[in-house]
Design a protein around this motif. Sequence first.
Motif, PDB file in Angstrom:
ATOM      1  N   ARG A  81       0.842  -1.198   0.000  1.00 23.98           N
ATOM      2  CA  ARG A  81       0.000   0.000   0.000  1.00 23.98           C
ATOM      3  C   ARG A  81       0.882   1.255   0.000  1.00 23.98           C
ATOM      4  N   LEU A  82       2.020   1.188   0.673  1.00 19.42           N
ATOM      5  CA  LEU A  82       2.941   2.325   0.671  1.00 19.42           C
ATOM      6  C   LEU A  82       3.396   2.628  -0.756  1.00 19.42           C
ATOM      7  N   ALA A  83       3.704   1.572  -1.499  1.00 15.73           N
ATOM      8  CA  ALA A  83       4.131   1.754  -2.888  1.00 15.73           C
ATOM      9  C   ALA A  83       3.038   2.470  -3.679  1.00 15.73           C
TER      10      ALA A  83
ATOM     11  N   LEU B 109       0.819 -13.986  -6.202  1.00 14.70           N
ATOM     12  CA  LEU B 109       1.571 -13.206  -5.234  1.00 14.70           C
ATOM     13  C   LEU B 109       1.939 -14.130  -4.073  1.00 14.70           C
ATOM     14  N   TYR B 110       3.186 -14.090  -3.644  1.00 12.43           N
ATOM     15  CA  TYR B 110       3.669 -14.937  -2.545  1.00 12.43           C
ATOM     16  C   TYR B 110       3.199 -16.384  -2.634  1.00 12.43           C
ATOM     17  N   PRO B 111       3.673 -17.134  -3.648  1.00 14.67           N
ATOM     18  CA  PRO B 111       3.339 -18.557  -3.698  1.00 14.67           C
ATOM     19  C   PRO B 111       3.887 -19.253  -2.447  1.00 14.67           C
TER      20      PRO B 111
ATOM     21  N   LEU C 209      10.421 -20.772  -6.991  1.00 18.89           N
ATOM     22  CA  LEU C 209       9.471 -19.939  -7.733  1.00 18.89           C
ATOM     23  C   LEU C 209       9.523 -18.492  -7.232  1.00 18.89           C
ATOM     24  N   ARG C 210       9.619 -18.335  -5.925  1.00 15.69           N
ATOM     25  CA  ARG C 210       9.737 -16.982  -5.369  1.00 15.69           C
ATOM     26  C   ARG C 210      11.021 -16.297  -5.841  1.00 15.69           C
ATOM     27  N   LEU C 211      12.102 -17.073  -5.892  1.00 12.07           N
ATOM     28  CA  LEU C 211      13.368 -16.513  -6.382  1.00 12.07           C
ATOM     29  C   LEU C 211      13.225 -16.098  -7.847  1.00 12.07           C
TER      30      LEU C 211
ATOM     31  N   THR D  18      13.825  -6.078   0.455  1.00 12.31           N
ATOM     32  CA  THR D  18      14.867  -6.866  -0.214  1.00 12.31           C
ATOM     33  C   THR D  18      14.380  -7.604  -1.457  1.00 12.31           C
ATOM     34  N   HIS D  19      13.074  -7.691  -1.653  1.00 14.86           N
ATOM     35  CA  HIS D  19      12.590  -8.549  -2.749  1.00 14.86           C
ATOM     36  C   HIS D  19      13.177  -8.201  -4.115  1.00 14.86           C
ATOM     37  N   PRO D  20      13.366  -6.920  -4.455  1.00 14.18           N
ATOM     38  CA  PRO D  20      13.974  -6.634  -5.767  1.00 14.18           C
ATOM     39  C   PRO D  20      15.485  -6.359  -5.716  1.00 14.18           C
TER      40      PRO D  20
ATOM     41  N   PRO E 242      13.656 -11.128  11.986  1.00 10.08           N
ATOM     42  CA  PRO E 242      14.655 -11.961  11.307  1.00 10.08           C
ATOM     43  C   PRO E 242      14.056 -12.860  10.235  1.00 10.08           C
ATOM     44  N   GLU E 243      12.838 -13.368  10.477  1.00 13.79           N
ATOM     45  CA  GLU E 243      12.273 -14.312   9.498  1.00 13.79           C
ATOM     46  C   GLU E 243      11.927 -13.649   8.167  1.00 13.79           C
ATOM     47  N   ALA E 244      11.872 -12.319   8.154  1.00 10.37           N
ATOM     48  CA  ALA E 244      11.526 -11.644   6.899  1.00 10.37           C
ATOM     49  C   ALA E 244      12.762 -11.115   6.166  1.00 10.37           C
ATOM     50  N   LEU E 245      13.947 -11.326   6.742  1.00 13.75           N
ATOM     51  CA  LEU E 245      15.175 -10.850   6.073  1.00 13.75           C
ATOM     52  C   LEU E 245      15.664 -11.949   5.145  1.00 13.75           C
ATOM     53  N   GLU E 246      15.531 -11.697   3.865  1.00 13.48           N
ATOM     54  CA  GLU E 246      15.753 -12.772   2.912  1.00 13.48           C
ATOM     55  C   GLU E 246      17.213 -13.166   2.747  1.00 13.48           C
ATOM     56  N   CYS E 247      17.447 -14.469   2.843  1.00 15.12           N
ATOM     57  CA  CYS E 247      18.751 -15.044   2.503  1.00 15.12           C
ATOM     58  C   CYS E 247      18.502 -16.142   1.486  1.00 15.12           C
TER      59      CYS E 247
ATOM     60  N   ALA F 211       7.692  -1.437  12.108  1.00 14.58           N
ATOM     61  CA  ALA F 211       8.621  -0.469  11.527  1.00 14.58           C
ATOM     62  C   ALA F 211       8.007   0.928  11.526  1.00 14.58           C
ATOM     63  N   SER F 212       6.796   1.031  11.007  1.00 13.67           N
ATOM     64  CA  SER F 212       6.129   2.327  10.989  1.00 13.67           C
ATOM     65  C   SER F 212       4.647   2.146  11.268  1.00 13.67           C
ATOM     66  N   GLY F 213       4.010   1.350  10.408  1.00 17.70           N
ATOM     67  CA  GLY F 213       2.559   1.329  10.386  1.00 17.70           C
ATOM     68  C   GLY F 213       2.108   2.475   9.496  1.00 17.70           C
ATOM     69  N   THR F 214       1.052   2.241   8.732  1.00 17.76           N
ATOM     70  CA  THR F 214       0.466   3.321   7.936  1.00 17.76           C
ATOM     71  C   THR F 214      -1.037   3.372   8.164  1.00 17.76           C
TER      72      THR F 214
HETATM   73  C1  26Q Z   1       9.986 -12.323   3.265  1.00 15.40           C
HETATM   74  C2  26Q Z   1      10.622 -13.532   3.062  1.00 15.40           C
HETATM   75  C3  26Q Z   1       9.941 -14.579   2.502  1.00 15.40           C
HETATM   76  C4  26Q Z   1       8.617 -14.395   2.156  1.00 15.40           C
HETATM   77  C5  26Q Z   1       7.986 -13.200   2.354  1.00 15.40           C
HETATM   78  C6  26Q Z   1       8.673 -12.157   2.913  1.00 15.40           C
HETATM   79  C7  26Q Z   1       7.988 -10.881   3.168  1.00 15.40           C
HETATM   80  C8  26Q Z   1       6.839 -10.541   2.486  1.00 15.40           C
HETATM   81  C9  26Q Z   1       6.171  -9.355   2.756  1.00 15.40           C
HETATM   82  C10 26Q Z   1       8.449 -10.001   4.106  1.00 15.40           C
HETATM   83  C11 26Q Z   1       7.791  -8.829   4.373  1.00 15.40           C
HETATM   84  C12 26Q Z   1       6.641  -8.486   3.699  1.00 15.40           C
HETATM   85  C13 26Q Z   1       5.887  -7.280   3.968  1.00 15.40           C
HETATM   86  C14 26Q Z   1       6.226  -6.412   4.881  1.00 15.40           C
HETATM   87  C15 26Q Z   1       5.431  -5.230   5.209  1.00 15.40           C
HETATM   88  O1  26Q Z   1       4.321  -5.028   4.724  1.00 15.40           O
HETATM   89  N1  26Q Z   1       5.981  -4.375   6.070  1.00 15.40           N
HETATM   90  C16 26Q Z   1       5.316  -3.184   6.530  1.00 15.40           C
HETATM   91  O2  26Q Z   1       5.756  -2.100   5.735  1.00 15.40           O
HETATM   92  C17 26Q Z   1       5.025  -0.935   6.034  1.00 15.40           C
HETATM   93  C18 26Q Z   1       5.452   0.146   5.059  1.00 15.40           C
HETATM   94  O3  26Q Z   1       6.726   0.590   5.364  1.00 15.40           O
HETATM   95  C19 26Q Z   1       5.248  -0.512   7.472  1.00 15.40           C
HETATM   96  O4  26Q Z   1       4.425   0.578   7.758  1.00 15.40           O
HETATM   97  C20 26Q Z   1       4.925  -1.652   8.432  1.00 15.40           C
HETATM   98  O5  26Q Z   1       5.303  -1.306   9.750  1.00 15.40           O
HETATM   99  C21 26Q Z   1       5.658  -2.907   7.982  1.00 15.40           C
HETATM  100  O6  26Q Z   1       5.252  -4.005   8.783  1.00 15.40           O
END
Ligand code: 26Q
Length: 749
Positions: free
Chosen positions: A101-103, A206-208, A218-220, A260-262, A301-306, A589-592
Amino acid sequence: MKERILKNIQSIRTDGKSTVELYNEISEAVMRELTFTPPSPDKKSAYYLSIEFLIGRMFYNNLFELGILGDVSAILAEKGADISVFEEIEDAALGNGGLGRLAACFIDSAAGLDLPLYGRGIRYKYGLFRQKFSNGFQEELPDDWQSFGDPWGVRREKEALTVHFADGDVRAVPYDVPIIGKDRVNALRLYQAEGSAQAEKISEYLYPADDTEEGKLLRLRQEYFLSAAAVGEMIGRYVRAHGRDFSRFSDFHAVQLNDTHPVLAIAEFVRILTCGYCVPFAKAVRIAGKTFAYTNHTILPEALECWPKEYMRRILPDIYDVLQKLDAKQHREFRKNGVSAPDEAAMRIAKGGAFSMANAAVYVAHRVNGVARIHTQILKDSLFDAAYRYAPEKFVNVTNGITQRRWLMLCNEELSALIDRCIGKGWREDVSQLGRMKDFADDANVLAEFSRIKDRNRARLAQYVLKKEGIALLPDAIVYAQVKRLHEYKRQLMTAFAVLEIYEKLKRGELPAFKPSVFLFGAKSAPAYFRAKGIIKFINEISEKIAADDAVNKKLQVVFVTDYKVSYAEKIVAGADVSLQVSTAGLEASGTGNMKFMMNGAVTCGTMDGANIEIVEQAGRENNYIFGAEVEEIDRLRRGGYDPCALLAEDAAMRRAVMTLADGTFGDVGTGYFRELYDSLTVGASWHKADHYFIMRDLPEYVDALLRINKEAGTPEFGRKQFMNAASSAYFSSDRSVREYAEKIWGLG
Ligand code: 26Q
């Protein structure tokens, strides 16, 4: 142009046509007259690469941005059609939450500010799943958004590119979606994968599911597909305009990596320059550095892609080589500069058998930003502390924002009109003027009108919930809303416990003056997120129990709306009284969503986390309800001495609420959801300590805050608090955020 569009629409016959047919005809009537503003070849453009774009419904927004929403509504009314019928047309949910949504807000703001910022994403065939509840459990259905047609997307066959994988080529066909501003129309370009059945899979979902190796690969592929298509296009255009000397590339391109996705775009860029144009490796990395910037959106940590090296070698061998070389270059540089072993370990691109996407981005990019002040501070102090000490000049904060066009003017016409009457219409072009509303905070007439508008929006929300869910909200109740992705750190479970405590107090007659209250939840759980699914079921069980209890069901109601999405959010933020933003301090991180509620005049009941801190700084802490442990205390508790079971032992009300997960009060049909949640709070799990989101620490204070709100709601003082929030929200316009990116990061004049 407007006149021509209106003439086109005037000539459309409505009789006998379905809503979908009319929707397509009107949209096409607009598209025929729109011209995209091309990037100017001798000026810098910025590109926003994102795996998600959560645009929401485009129909009303586009007519609004063109300034013809009222006219079209009138034309349709003359023909006996109601413009609101197009609410049936589902919006494409090519995103999942805040990041997507931020995008969407950013590209809206950029178009409005006349900035050349272009979104680049994936045209998923199916967006985020549609949600249903069956017996209180979440069920997922495919989101076939194209079944309504896609009149806003323009296929650019001639601009298709080829993306290479070791096991075959994939065509990336762009679709341009108009992002309309006053003086320009920017293209949001979404790539669709074509060429073979295997190729098409890349842009299918989106996110298989990534619980299998196939799913991860597939995600890669998706991430590389987006990265390569966007980079290929930019380089192609640059070479045609400026030739093969890349030293001026960053004079014409800024690329923002949305999380990190792109990040593979960096490696792809270096690959093309070195392999395709014989640019020396170090020089290619330097140019990449000047071009790319990286936004971090989470420290979990679980969302930081390696990415495992082995995957990379298998399907992207050239990218693997680039990343290996980049890691080696990083290592040489660190040795030369005397970086300590622990610092190097923290910053290293190659980590174990994998590549850290965040570390690659932080190493190469010239700017790294967090999305709220506290979040950027946490990046500097902990997540990227070594990198911050190594290259402090890279780190900047850009606090998130939301577009006031969708999130105030469009979703709250009445409040917008009140603002017009108080301060004139200038704020519609220059949102900073909105702050002048504060001058009216003691004007009884304005406050009374403000409250009546909130009442009407709440009633409209109730109508909508009735239509969608078949549930009648309690009349004249306070609406407390928690709507966001379902995640443990966001602590929907803590709200559930708070509601249970209030329920019990009501039953015991301890709250004689309690005003009718609705707790409104909206959230989707990732399909494989076991605990999140358990939390949804738990809340639905609570909802049912309270609804069936005649002793309290005129006072308290819990509603979990189905299929929460952008168009639902538009109704909820306008009608809610209280915005629940209760994440564990340091983790949001922020919340919107918090900003959307604020702008529409809800008070925040929340923790000192993310942008909540800046919200209460703008609106006044006294005008909000802040509770709970702050970051320093959470850090201390994490280091040791946190004993949730001791807290439970001391607090009978809390204990009874939490025990309902384990004592059979509620049933989870043998799924084991509730027991697992209970254990996660009381004994922990192999990967975490008991209650690692510190619910027991904050719950008693949370219940107090909710009850304090209940006492004050309905009074003129409370109305004034709500008003002060709306009047103080200009800072959270994404116009401000985008200007900051343009200045601090993109160098857009
Ligand atoms: C990572 C690894 C593997 C699979 C999925 C992901 C993954 C997918 C989506 C990790 C993160 C996301 C989405 C994150 C997200 O929506 N973060 C939110 O970003 C907002 C805009 O900056 C912030 O306001 C929120 O605080 C933050 O949670």
